[in-house]
Design an enzyme around this catalytic site. Sequence first.
Site, PDB file in Angstrom:
ATOM      1  N   THR A  36       3.022  -1.465   8.992  1.00  0.00           N
ATOM      2  CA  THR A  36       3.441  -2.376  10.057  1.00  0.00           C
ATOM      3  C   THR A  36       3.678  -3.799   9.575  1.00  0.00           C
ATOM      4  OG1 THR A  36       1.172  -3.001  10.587  1.00  0.00           O
ATOM      5  CG2 THR A  36       2.103  -1.096  11.772  1.00  0.00           C
ATOM      6  N   ASP A  86       0.866  -1.166   0.000  1.00  0.00           N
ATOM      7  CA  ASP A  86       0.000   0.000   0.000  1.00  0.00           C
ATOM      8  C   ASP A  86       0.910   1.226   0.000  1.00  0.00           C
ATOM      9  OD1 ASP A  86       0.956   0.247   2.615  1.00  0.00           O
ATOM     10  OD2 ASP A  86      -1.011   0.168   3.559  1.00  0.00           O
ATOM     11  N   HIS A 118       6.834 -31.607   8.723  1.00  0.00           N
ATOM     12  CA  HIS A 118       6.240 -30.275   8.610  1.00  0.00           C
ATOM     13  C   HIS A 118       5.110 -30.251   7.574  1.00  0.00           C
ATOM     14  CE1 HIS A 118       9.431 -28.962  11.185  1.00  0.00           C
ATOM     15  NE2 HIS A 118      10.338 -29.410  10.317  1.00  0.00           N
ATOM     16  N   HIS A 131       9.950 -24.591   8.076  1.00  0.00           N
ATOM     17  CA  HIS A 131       8.949 -25.375   8.799  1.00  0.00           C
ATOM     18  C   HIS A 131       7.508 -25.100   8.389  1.00  0.00           C
ATOM     19  CE1 HIS A 131      11.732 -26.316  12.471  1.00  0.00           C
ATOM     20  NE2 HIS A 131      12.246 -26.689  11.311  1.00  0.00           N
ATOM     21  N   CYS A 180       3.324  -3.046   4.130  1.00  0.00           N
ATOM     22  CA  CYS A 180       2.496  -1.904   4.527  1.00  0.00           C
ATOM     23  C   CYS A 180       3.251  -1.195   5.648  1.00  0.00           C
ATOM     24  CB  CYS A 180       1.085  -2.348   4.945  1.00  0.00           C
ATOM     25  SG  CYS A 180       0.979  -3.426   6.378  1.00  0.00           S
TER      26      CYS A 180
END
Length: 144
Positions: A68, A10, A134, A99, A66
Amino acid sequence: MSTPVIFGSDHAGFALKEQLKAFASKLGVQVVDVGCDSLQSCDYPLFAEKLCSRVLADKCLGVLICGTGLGMSMAANRRAGIRAALCANEYMARMTRLHNNANVLCLGERWMGAGLAESVLETFIKTEFEGGRHQRRIDLFDSL
């Protein structure tokens, strides 16, 4: 790397996206950008959706940025088949590929320095899924 790495952001992640695209190109990675294309305010879920569609269609990796990294990771993880991981360091990037077979890396421009972001991206791109036990756990994601 034969398959592309898809980049999306963004407005709050635009500058870091541009820097990481250039860095990835220097690593020999084919870069595809699904937007945004400026610092003009926009809605991150739209770009997360574009990126996730391409990652699933092309069976490749993606990078969402973005302010955060949190909003992008939440939006991306709503899609079946997407395993998006917000990574703050190289260890997290390595382990989420080893993993969790993460296929989308999420980063936050407002808290992560460019040098660290480059190192995290390189680790994410170069680390292969370990498979084995996994895979059984990954298979549970869409079956529970």
